[in-house]
Design a protein around this motif. Sequence first.
Motif, PDB file in Angstrom:
ATOM      1  N   GLY A  58       0.602  -1.259  -0.146  1.00  0.00           N
ATOM      2  CA  GLY A  58      -0.181  -0.013  -0.073  1.00  0.00           C
ATOM      3  C   GLY A  58       0.784   1.400  -0.016  1.00  0.00           C
ATOM      4  N   ASP A  59       0.249   2.286   0.242  1.00  0.00           N
ATOM      5  CA  ASP A  59       0.707   3.723   0.252  1.00  0.00           C
ATOM      6  C   ASP A  59       1.636   3.749   1.524  1.00  0.00           C
ATOM      7  N   GLY A  60       1.324   3.410   2.446  1.00  0.00           N
ATOM      8  CA  GLY A  60       2.109   3.448   3.999  1.00  0.00           C
ATOM      9  C   GLY A  60       1.659   4.611   4.571  1.00  0.00           C
ATOM     10  N   PHE A  61       2.766   5.360   5.271  1.00  0.00           N
ATOM     11  CA  PHE A  61       2.388   6.615   5.697  1.00  0.00           C
ATOM     12  C   PHE A  61       3.532   7.601   5.820  1.00  0.00           C
ATOM     13  N   ARG A  62       3.270   9.006   5.986  1.00  0.00           N
ATOM     14  CA  ARG A  62       4.332   9.708   6.059  1.00  0.00           C
ATOM     15  C   ARG A  62       5.102  10.183   7.205  1.00  0.00           C
ATOM     16  N   GLU A  63       4.184   9.948   8.395  1.00  0.00           N
ATOM     17  CA  GLU A  63       4.877  10.471   9.601  1.00  0.00           C
ATOM     18  C   GLU A  63       6.138   9.574  10.075  1.00  0.00           C
ATOM     19  N   GLU A  64       6.988  10.338  10.817  1.00  0.00           N
ATOM     20  CA  GLU A  64       8.336   9.759  11.302  1.00  0.00           C
ATOM     21  C   GLU A  64       7.770   9.066  12.563  1.00  0.00           C
ATOM     22  N   MET A  65       8.278   7.751  12.674  1.00  0.00           N
ATOM     23  CA  MET A  65       7.791   7.060  13.881  1.00  0.00           C
ATOM     24  C   MET A  65       9.241   6.424  14.401  1.00  0.00           C
ATOM     25  N   LEU A  66       9.319   6.015  15.646  1.00  0.00           N
ATOM     26  CA  LEU A  66      10.256   5.468  16.344  1.00  0.00           C
ATOM     27  C   LEU A  66       9.705   4.271  17.119  1.00  0.00           C
ATOM     28  N   VAL A  67      10.372   3.087  17.331  1.00  0.00           N
ATOM     29  CA  VAL A  67       9.946   2.127  18.166  1.00  0.00           C
ATOM     30  C   VAL A  67      11.242   1.535  19.069  1.00  0.00           C
ATOM     31  N   MET A  68      11.277   1.737  20.116  1.00  0.00           N
ATOM     32  CA  MET A  68      12.443   1.285  21.041  1.00  0.00           C
ATOM     33  C   MET A  68      12.273  -0.022  21.609  1.00  0.00           C
ATOM     34  N   VAL A  69      13.081  -0.884  21.234  1.00  0.00           N
ATOM     35  CA  VAL A  69      13.171  -2.302  21.843  1.00  0.00           C
ATOM     36  C   VAL A  69      14.189  -2.511  22.663  1.00  0.00           C
ATOM     37  N   ASN A  70      13.782  -3.425  23.794  1.00  0.00           N
ATOM     38  CA  ASN A  70      14.742  -3.704  24.732  1.00  0.00           C
ATOM     39  C   ASN A  70      15.439  -2.649  25.465  1.00  0.00           C
ATOM     40  N   PHE A  71      14.503  -1.636  25.946  1.00  0.00           N
ATOM     41  CA  PHE A  71      15.168  -0.397  26.695  1.00  0.00           C
ATOM     42  C   PHE A  71      14.600  -0.538  27.920  1.00  0.00           C
ATOM     43  N   THR A  72      15.832  -0.046  28.911  1.00  0.00           N
ATOM     44  CA  THR A  72      15.382  -0.166  30.296  1.00  0.00           C
ATOM     45  C   THR A  72      14.982   1.353  30.578  1.00  0.00           C
ATOM     46  N   GLY A  73      14.275   1.637  31.738  1.00  0.00           N
ATOM     47  CA  GLY A  73      14.209   2.979  31.757  1.00  0.00           C
ATOM     48  C   GLY A  73      15.207   4.157  31.883  1.00  0.00           C
ATOM     49  N   GLN A  74      16.345   3.504  32.188  1.00  0.00           N
ATOM     50  CA  GLN A  74      17.512   4.411  32.389  1.00  0.00           C
ATOM     51  C   GLN A  74      18.002   4.695  30.933  1.00  0.00           C
ATOM     52  N   LEU A  75      17.939   3.831  30.078  1.00  0.00           N
ATOM     53  CA  LEU A  75      18.389   3.827  28.618  1.00  0.00           C
ATOM     54  C   LEU A  75      17.658   4.748  28.115  1.00  0.00           C
ATOM     55  N   LEU A  76      16.121   4.490  28.185  1.00  0.00           N
ATOM     56  CA  LEU A  76      15.195   5.574  27.560  1.00  0.00           C
ATOM     57  C   LEU A  76      15.503   6.801  27.946  1.00  0.00           C
TER      58      LEU A  76
END
Length: 125
Positions: A58-76
């Motif tokens: 499909g066309d997808g989307f234009r917005e920028e997006m981040l998904v953080m994986v395996n992050f501790t609270g401190q790393l976030l």
Amino acid sequence: MTEPLILTYNLDNPQKLKLMFACAQLKIRCLAVPKADYAQPIGALAGLRSRVAAEYSGDGFREEMLVMVNFTGQLLQAFLNALRRGRVPTIALKAVLTPHNEGWDSLRLRDELLREHNALHGGKA
């Protein structure tokens, strides 16, 4: 804990270099998600689940997006601080991978994040 990872969407601009620099400082791997993988579960993109046979066309989307994986609270917190110090322009759609959303595809996650963002900011994207 396994290696921290950030899945990025639609960061094909100078902002990407600043983000990648912040990630390198914190030893976070970055992976740009191609549009063809938008039908895959987020957990599969992160290497935590099996991929599905579907390929998105499909066309997808234009917005920028981040998904953080395996992050501790401190790393976030360190990552968000690094973005501020590096003057990375705001990326409105950000999520942490959870058991609740790891089965969602990229489009569902984007729609949910956009709804939440609009609710918090009065409809301003």
